[in-house]
Scaffold this motif. Structure first.
Motif, PDB file in Angstrom:
ATOM      1  N   LYS A 228       0.696  -1.126  -0.034  1.00 15.66           N
ATOM      2  CA  LYS A 228      -0.017  -0.002   0.078  1.00 15.66           C
ATOM      3  C   LYS A 228       0.846   1.262   0.070  1.00 15.66           C
ATOM      4  O   LYS A 228       0.242   2.373  -0.474  1.00 15.66           O
TER       5      LYS A 228
ATOM      6  N   SER B 231     -13.143   3.715  -6.881  1.00 17.31           N
ATOM      7  CA  SER B 231     -11.906   3.662  -6.344  1.00 17.31           C
ATOM      8  C   SER B 231     -11.805   2.189  -5.696  1.00 17.31           C
ATOM      9  O   SER B 231     -12.698   1.657  -5.162  1.00 17.31           O
ATOM     10  N   CYS B 232     -10.709   1.865  -5.757  1.00 12.36           N
ATOM     11  CA  CYS B 232     -10.275   0.423  -5.194  1.00 12.36           C
ATOM     12  C   CYS B 232      -9.806   0.692  -3.835  1.00 12.36           C
ATOM     13  O   CYS B 232      -9.527  -0.230  -3.143  1.00 12.36           O
ATOM     14  N   TYR B 233      -9.980   1.840  -3.225  1.00 10.56           N
ATOM     15  CA  TYR B 233      -9.744   2.100  -1.590  1.00 10.56           C
ATOM     16  C   TYR B 233     -10.829   2.415  -0.806  1.00 10.56           C
ATOM     17  O   TYR B 233     -11.759   3.156  -1.334  1.00 10.56           O
ATOM     18  N   ARG B 234     -10.966   2.007   0.347  1.00 10.08           N
ATOM     19  CA  ARG B 234     -12.050   2.399   1.245  1.00 10.08           C
ATOM     20  C   ARG B 234     -11.550   3.519   1.819  1.00 10.08           C
ATOM     21  O   ARG B 234     -10.572   4.164   1.833  1.00 10.08           O
ATOM     22  N   GLU B 235     -12.557   4.408   2.598  1.00 13.28           N
ATOM     23  CA  GLU B 235     -12.217   5.558   3.264  1.00 13.28           C
ATOM     24  C   GLU B 235     -11.267   5.395   4.202  1.00 13.28           C
ATOM     25  O   GLU B 235     -10.446   6.361   4.333  1.00 13.28           O
TER      26      GLU B 235
ATOM     27  N   SER C 284      -7.514   1.395   3.119  1.00 16.62           N
ATOM     28  CA  SER C 284      -7.461  -0.068   2.782  1.00 16.62           C
ATOM     29  C   SER C 284      -7.785  -0.411   1.607  1.00 16.62           C
ATOM     30  O   SER C 284      -8.956   0.008   0.902  1.00 16.62           O
ATOM     31  N   ILE C 285      -7.363  -1.456   1.055  1.00 17.07           N
ATOM     32  CA  ILE C 285      -7.613  -1.857  -0.377  1.00 17.07           C
ATOM     33  C   ILE C 285      -8.806  -2.804  -0.325  1.00 17.07           C
ATOM     34  O   ILE C 285      -9.032  -3.766   0.705  1.00 17.07           O
ATOM     35  N   LYS C 286      -9.677  -2.548  -1.250  1.00 16.97           N
ATOM     36  CA  LYS C 286     -10.972  -3.368  -1.355  1.00 16.97           C
ATOM     37  C   LYS C 286     -10.427  -5.004  -1.734  1.00 16.97           C
ATOM     38  O   LYS C 286      -9.568  -4.645  -2.489  1.00 16.97           O
ATOM     39  N   TRP C 287     -11.328  -5.723  -1.675  1.00 17.56           N
ATOM     40  CA  TRP C 287     -10.731  -7.268  -2.028  1.00 17.56           C
ATOM     41  C   TRP C 287     -10.724  -7.290  -3.437  1.00 17.56           C
ATOM     42  O   TRP C 287      -9.845  -7.995  -3.983  1.00 17.56           O
ATOM     43  N   TRP C 288     -11.639  -6.622  -4.230  1.00 16.30           N
ATOM     44  CA  TRP C 288     -11.578  -6.849  -5.670  1.00 16.30           C
ATOM     45  C   TRP C 288     -10.145  -6.029  -5.949  1.00 16.30           C
ATOM     46  O   TRP C 288      -9.696  -6.448  -7.207  1.00 16.30           O
ATOM     47  N   GLY C 289      -9.731  -5.113  -5.556  1.00 19.61           N
ATOM     48  CA  GLY C 289      -8.802  -4.183  -5.630  1.00 19.61           C
ATOM     49  C   GLY C 289      -7.414  -5.250  -5.556  1.00 19.61           C
ATOM     50  O   GLY C 289      -6.364  -5.107  -6.559  1.00 19.61           O
TER      51      GLY C 289
END
Length: 416
Positions: A124, A284-288, A291-296
């Motif tokens: 990250k 976006s592939c990131y949460r607020e 952290s990276i989303k699972w599909w990211g």
């Protein structure tokens, strides 16, 4: 991975190659600094402000949104992913060469070496990448020390007079190609400078690293060449006795795998900013919480797998990479930084500074054109099923063309 081929560069270019190691270091240090300068504008109060964040944004400012950002970003991604593929391919070939068994083909060794690289999907921050790059540098320093110590045990057979003063004019471009590609780091510099805690120390970092690299490469290359003279191989580890060669190759595999995260992470950042940012068509592939989303993570893992598959299935990949790398490498590292700096800072530059920038543009264009020519010639030979081994006499091209094609293969393998 470049330095193991530097003694062979001295074999081809003599003292001119050693001089080039120092000169190219200075030029690449300069173009790296001016590229980062293009990220800033100076206000009326004399204070510099960072208004751009990437190579692509600089290109967008100078060439326009489509012509600049899209083309430069595409060239960056191609260069970075090809470098990733090269490391995977190189790791597989080193493992196969060290532990050769008929039951395991090269593709199996490549797949095996890719397994630890899947963890790159979770990277990250540049801090983690820098940590891995630190161990990459330590691994390679260990290799260099082992080789130098072995050369020192053979001091009685050193041949200082073997270094040429007037080398063959046709082999100098071969040496220059190896050397230039060992210093190209401009792709990473805007990201690296942006992640630094003390950005004001960037120029100092560039000076220290390039001086250290130039001095070490020159000394290492000279010692390596005078140890074996005309018997110096394209990769210096091939001159080592078998047991030491296997040990060095295993460490080189570790270094190749530790080298992978830096170009991979840089490519991921460019792709995410282009397609998976808040302002793009994809979410976006990131949460607020950053952290990276699972599909990211899944898409990142697919990118690792894609580099593995390309390393296995693309025919004549090293030659193709030599063709594209000679274009993207010299363009991104020599030509465009000078063009952008001339465009953005022209009112602040003296005439002699502009003349120096134009000289670097000319030098980059010349070396890139020569590299593209020989890479293309080698690719034509390979697709025709004809040998590119320098001592082969089966081709209708001249012996020199065969030698140049083979050396281009060596350059693309070692330098990309």
């Amino acid at each position: 991975m470049f330095i193991v081929s530097f003694p062979y560069a001295v074999h081809q270019g003599g003292y001119w190659a050693i001089f080039a190691m120092l000169a190219v270091a200075g030029i690449c240090c300069y173009t790296g600094k001016i590229l980062v300068e293009c990220l800033y504008v100076t206000g009326k109060d004399g204070v510099k402000k960072r208004v751009r964040t990437s190579y692509g944004e600089i290109a967008e400012q100078v060439l326009g949104k489509w012509m600049g950002k899209v083309l430069v970003s595409s060239a960056q991604v191609i260069e970075l992913l090809m470098t990733c593929i090269l490391y995977v391919l190189l790791a597989g070939e080193l493992l196969k060469g060290s532990f050769s068994t008929k039951s395991m083909p090269l593709s199996a060794w490549i797949c095996l070496s890719t397994i630890p690289l899947l963890f790159c999907s979770f990277l990250k921050t540049m801090r983690r990448v820098s940590f891995l790059s630190l161990w990459c540098s330590i691994a390679h320093m260990f290799i260099n020390i082992m080789i130098i110590l072995y050369c020192l045990t053979l001091v009685h057979q050193w041949q200082p007079l073997a270094v040429k003063i007037n080398p063959n004019i046709w082999t100098v471009p071969i040496s220059l190609g190896i050397i230039v590609f060992s210093y190209t780091s401009q792709i990473f510099l805007p990201t690296l400078e942006g992640k630094m805690v003390r950005r004001e120390r960037f120029n100092c970092m560039m000076h220290c690293t390039h001086i250290a690299a130039a001095v070490f490469k020159a000394v290492f290359s000279y010692i390596g060449y005078i140890t074996w003279g005309e018997n110096t191989q394209e990769v210096i580890t091939n001159n080592l006795p078998r047991t030491l060669k296997i040990a060095v190759n295993v460490i080189l595999v570790v270094k190749a795998l530790l080298s992978y995260p830096l170009p991979y992470f840089a490519a991921v950042e460019i792709i995410e900013k282009a397609f998976f940012d808040k302002k793009t068509i994809f979410p976006s592939c990131y949460r607020e919480n950053v952290s990276i989303k699972w599909w990211g993570i899944g898409l990142r893992a697919l990118l690792v797998i894609a580099t593995t598959l390309l390393a296995i299935f693309i025919p004549h990949f090293a030659l193709l990479m030599g063709l594209i790398g000679n274009f993207t490498g010299t363009t991104l590292s020599f030509i465009l930084p000078c063009v952008f700096y001339l465009s953005l800072k022209r009112d602040e530059l003296h005439w002699y500074s502009k003349l120096w920038l134009l000289f670097i543009i000319f030098l980059g264009t010349l070396s890139g054109s020569i590299g593209i020519y020989y890479s293309f010639r080698a690719l034509v030979l390979a697709f025709q099923g004809r040998s590119v081994i320098p001592w082969s006499h089966t081709n209708s091209f001249s012996k020199f063309d065969d030698m140049a094609a083979n050396e281009t293969l060596q350059i693309s393998i070692m330098g990309g």
